[in-house]
Enzyme design. Structure first.
Site, mmCIF file in Angstrom:
data_model
loop_
_atom_site.group_PDB
_atom_site.id
_atom_site.type_symbol
_atom_site.label_atom_id
_atom_site.label_comp_id
_atom_site.label_asym_id
_atom_site.label_seq_id
_atom_site.Cartn_x
_atom_site.Cartn_y
_atom_site.Cartn_z
ATOM 1 N N VAL A 61 0.179 4.580 -2.303
ATOM 2 C CA VAL A 61 -0.547 5.778 -1.855
ATOM 3 C C VAL A 61 0.302 7.029 -2.080
ATOM 4 C CG1 VAL A 61 -1.578 6.956 0.138
ATOM 5 C CG2 VAL A 61 -1.958 4.512 -0.193
ATOM 6 N N CYS A 115 0.786 -1.247 0.000
ATOM 7 C CA CYS A 115 0.000 0.000 0.000
ATOM 8 C C CYS A 115 0.811 1.286 0.000
ATOM 9 C CB CYS A 115 -0.908 0.029 1.227
ATOM 10 S SG CYS A 115 -2.277 -1.109 1.130
#
Lengths: 480, 489
Positions: free
Chosen positions: B137, B133
């Site tokens: 991001v 992630c």
């Protein structure tokens, strides 16, 4: 000061030479970073011989997890009567779903929630934020699980990066739903290991939970809390029964098979007994400062340490308890001796190497020694220097200590030290078994347990024996 | 009052047993099912993981390849331990251990240091980089970072380092499989296409399949045909390595050389269409020879289709031993059909597996009564619908798209079935419903050796028939009245 143990053939020089050889494989920068994390034990000083709680070196294959793992897997997850929401994408909650073996009483989905709750973030949640979704899902969780006594919201990496405000959502929803909703900012990128997740979780218990409940029944001088036991394979059930047998009232357990309201009322107990110091010392210190509750570390692995611990616990109470302690020790001593008589002849002199989380690399040494084994190397994934200080006197002189070792290091150490058993985790298990080295998972008790208490030692001894002496190891080398 | 929530200090409470009993019954009710299915935001017990897990799986399928997670270290530990638990095998992979400062400065420094260290320590022939992630991001630029790594000398200039963006907030593990496989093939085949060259070989892609027995079975079938082949992303040795006293970090995988030359193949088949859409689209544009996307060959018809396709592509007839094998599988089915006929099943899993289970059940005269796909498209649904519509045993069966295992539980309690086909995660629902769970999918954490028994091909049919029918017979033996307990079944 206990006597200094020695192992023939292991000296400060031999261990340092081994460390130097292992470090040789690293590029210069990584070698410099790793060197202070490997050392030869010096029990006389009672001090750590390694640096710890530092960032993992990129690319080396560490066994460590993250802050979220420490919060979800370790501290919050085992509380059985709460819904624990893995807030963010689907993976983190899925990987940590039922994989720690913190057993729970109750009815799944009714009074116990050992399940996987997630907000399952999609691209749009990253772009527009997940706060609205969180608010809706809290409502849904409350409606579908009306007996859940609270909800924890455990942040995964994206939540902190996109600037969501789970704290304000939790606050508002807690009011509307009239249940505790605990926001835990435990994003995986925070800190250097699981350890910060434990600390953050302890802080949220301090901020949101403690002192929100009181026990309905009158207090007694024998009220205690069992802290830092996560009920792996039923450990709590064994430890709690033993503490009750010596006359204590175990009012709450943190957090194995734990109940949130009892945890919330722990400020009323007379003594906190802490097993896993690494993950729960923070709240023991808070409760000591704020409520004047003393705390005591203890060790329920193996009869020697159990005996020492029971007597130390007894010292904190009156003669009634102390007498019961002696009665209990006397009751179990022959049982334990029978176990030792059975297994020690097959395990005497065998060597074990350990790599576990933050407690067991020191706490289990006595249990192996009860069976006649010796520990030739030990280390932690996420311990701090106070853990290594506590480890020094437990380990033999000059044995190798490794902090957050890479798989490369661990494999090389094992290759050189030729242990008869390695106790570590699932990621290490099959590496060593392929090498023909017997192995037991020391996080999950390898799907066995309990290992705590007198009840646990019988299981532990049987498991160690079956690992070390399984006839299957003799078949590893083909005759052709 | 000390608590930060501003709630009153209340006594510790216990629920009355009647209240617990009420809720216990309520969660099994139609009323509860309605509320459960009305959920908008909360996902409970999902049957899918995130992209990087599939990326790591496919990386393990190549010779000397070290999976490299660009992101937080905890992610790598989660993927590794999941694969360890399912296969009971090592799953060596590294991460570059990004932390808070990565959020501020980006992950390039970690990536570079990680590549240099991993290259020195684990001596890989290839490192397959994929993201969790955090870098997704913050928007890390992998292309630039890896180019810079080469320039800085963290890895040799010609060291193969495929990389894929595998955000966990999009798709599931099957999409990560696709993204990583595509990058590996693009990287290894770059500049390897030779006009006019034909290896004469078949390239076979198994899809996001976690059953090592399936891979071995594909190779056996192709050997029986006498078709030279390159099984791409072959995890069969990696995750089914011998215990002989020697640990190999890289125990198997498709040879990098063979992968490079696969672009000059005679034909390429993917058997995991839903796990390889991007890869296959690219292959169709770039690989020589013929291309076919076929369903995972679970059940007789789908296996027949594969064999016919192989025969067609390579101008051969189906060899006699395989024909005999088909006969044996059908024999097993006809002999045992009475134990499955009309039985209702709940099935869930990744689309490619799911289509296979449904097809197999219908062939046996069983009913895939609740079909649940945790993440799937309209196309999957349409294909499932097609299977149901083509069989009288599909009548009254329902497809539930994008639902989780807590939805499944409501279905089991309000509209019961005889058994579930799924993975280990279904065991709680199965226990509550008092029915068996057949662990054919991924992951299997609580039984041994399941990944060694193929589900595909005729042999897979025999394995599934054996497991399912014997279980039903066991149940009869365990639950029947004494007077009905008899020698034969």
């Amino acid at each position: 000061m206990s006597e200094i143990k020695k192992i023939p053939g292991i000296s400060k020089e031999s261990t340092q030479a081994l460390i130097d050889e292992v470090l040789d494989a690293y590029p210069a920068k990584a070698r410099k970073k790793r060197a202070p994390h490997l050392g030869a034990n010096d029990p006389a000083t009672g001090k750590s011989c390694v640096q710890s709680n530092k960032k993992t070196v990129p690319g080396v294959m560490s066994a460590r997890g993250c802050a979220y793992a420490g919060a979800k897997g370790v501290v919050w997850g085992p509380i059985r009567d709460m819904v624990h929401v893995s807030h963010g994408p689907v993976g983190c909650g899925w990987y940590s779903w039922g994989t720690r073996r913190n057993l729970m009483s109750g009815i799944n989905g009714v009074t116990q929630f050992g399940m996987q709750f997630t907000s399952d973030f999609q691209e749009k949640d990253i772009v527009y934020g997940g706060d609205k979704k969180l608010k809706v899902l809290l409502q849904e969780a409350h409606e579908l699980f009306p007996l859940a006594k609270g909800i924890s919201v455990l942040s995964e990496c994206p939540v902190g990066l996109i600037g969501d405000d789970i704290n304000s959502v939790a606050k508002q929803s807690a009011k509307e739903l009239d249940i505790p909703i605990i926001p835990c900012n435990c994003e995986g990128f925070r800190g250097v290991s699981q350890s910060l997740g434990h600390h953050i979780s302890n802080d949220t218990i301090r901020d949101y939970i403690i002192e929100t409940r009181e026990f309905a029944e009158p207090q007694s001088p024998y009220d205690i809390a069992l802290i830092g036991d996560y009920n792996i394979g039923g450990d709590v059930w064994s430890a709690k029964a033993l503490l009750e047998e010596i006359g204590l009232n175990v009012k709450s357990v943190w957090t194995g098979d734990g109940e949130i309201e009892k945890i919330a009322a722990t400020h009323q107990v007379k003594l906190n007994l802490i097993h896993c110091y690494r993950s729960m010392n923070y709240m023991c210190k808070v409760m000591e400062e704020k409520y004047g509750i003393p705390w005591l570390e203890f060790n329920f692995f193996g009869p020697t340490k159990i005996r020492e611990s029971l007597r130390a616990i007894g010292q904190r109470f009156d003669a009634t308890i102390q007498e019961k302690v002696e009665q209990v020790i006397a009751k179990y001593e022959p049982v334990m001796q029978a176990i030792i008589d059975e297994y020690k002849p097959r395990l005497d002199g065998k060597k074990v190497m350990l790599l576990v989380g933050g407690l067991r690399p020191r706490h289990t040494i006595g249990a192996y020694e009860d069976l006649g084994m010796e520990c030739v190397g030990s280390g932690y994934e996420f311990a701090h220097s106070d853990d290594y200080d506590r480890t020094a006197p437990e380990m033999p002189e000059a044995t190798v200590v490794y902090d957050d070792p890479s798989e490369y290091e661990f494999e090389k150490f094992a290759h050189a030290l030729k242990p008869d058993l390695i106790g570590s985790g699932i990621k290490e298990k099959y590496v060593f078994q392929k090498m023909g080295i017997p192995f037991r998972q020391m996080h999950s008790w390898d799907y066995s347990g309990p290992y705590h208490g007198y009840q646990g030692f019988e299981v532990f001894a049987r498991d160690v024996d079956m690992a070390v002496n399984s006839p299957t190891w003799k078949l590893v080398k083909a005759p052709f | 009052m000390a608590n930060a929530l501003g709630l009153d200090v209340k006594p510790v409470t216990e629920y009355a047993p009647e209240e617990v009993e009420r809720v216990r019954n309520w969660i099994n009710s139609a009323d509860y099912k309605e509320k459960n299915f009305a959920r908008q935001a909360l996902v409970i017990n999902p049957a899918h993981a995130c992209q990087p897990l599939g990326a790591q799986l496919v990386a393990h399928g190549f010779e000397g390849t070290l999976p490299f997670v660009h992101g937080s270290q905890g992610c790598a530990s989660y993927y590794r331990s999941t694969l360890n638990r399912h296969f009971r095998e090592p799953a060596p992979a590294v991460s570059d251990a990004m932390t808070e400062d990565g959020a501020v400065f980006g992950g390039q420094a970690n990536l570079h240091e990680g590549l240099e260290n991993a290259y020195a320590l684990y001596k890989p022939k290839m490192m397959a980089v994929f993201t969790s992630c955090m870098p997704e991001v913050i928007g890390d630029d992998l292309t630039a970072f890896i180019n810079n790594a080469r320039q800085k000398g963290c890895i040799p200039a010609d060291f193969p380092t495929p990389y894929a963006n595998t955000p966990s907030f999009n798709g599931t593990h099957i999409h990560g499989y696709d993204a990583m496989l595509l990058s590996i093939l693009q990287t290894l085949t770059e500049g390897k296409k030779i006009e006019g060259r034909c290896t004469g070989k078949l390239n076979l892609i198994a899809g996001c399949d976690f059953n090592t027995g399936d891979y071995r079975e594909y190779k056996r079938i192709l050997d029986a045909f006498g078709i030279a082949h390159t099984l791409l992303a072959d995890i069969s040795e990696t995750f089914d390595a011998p215990c002989d006293g020697n640990y190999q970090v890289y125990a198997g995988g498709t040879k990098l050389e063979d992968t490079a030359d696969s672009i000059n193949g005679k034909a390429t088949i993917t058997l995991g269409p839903y796990a390889t859409p991007k890869t296959f689209a690219w292959i169709r544009e770039n690989f020589a020879g013929e291309h076919a996307s076929m369903p995972m060959p679970i059940g007789i018809e789908k296996t027949d289709a594969l064999l016919l396709k192989l025969a067609e592509l390579f101008g051969k007839t189906v060899p006699a031993p395989l024909k005999a094998e088909r006969g044996r599988a059908v024999d097993a089915m006809t002999d045992a059909q009475q134990y499955m006929h009309g039985k209702k099943f709940a099935v869930y899993g990744d689309p490619d597996y799911l289509l296979g289970y449904v097809s197999f059940l219908l062939e046996m005269g069983a009913r895939p009564y609740h079909i649940l796909c945790s993440r799937g498209t309209k196309k999957v649904e349409k294909e499932l619908r097609g299977l149901l519509d083509a069989s009288s045993y599909g009548k009254g069966c329902t497809i539930y798209m994008n639902k989780d295992l807590w939805h499944l539980r409501s279905l089991l309690m309000t509209d019961p079935v005889d058994a579930i086909i799924g993975d280990t995660h279904g065991k709680f629902a199965a226990r509550d419903a008092g029915i068996p769970l057949f662990r054919f999918g991924f992951p299997v954490f609580d039984r041994v050796n399941k990944h060694r028994y193929p589900l595909i091909g005729y042999q897979g049919v025999i394995n599934m028939v054996t497991e399912i029918c014997n279980k039903f017979i066991d149940i009869r033996d365990e639950t029947c009245e004494d007077r009905f307990f008899e020698m034969m079944r």
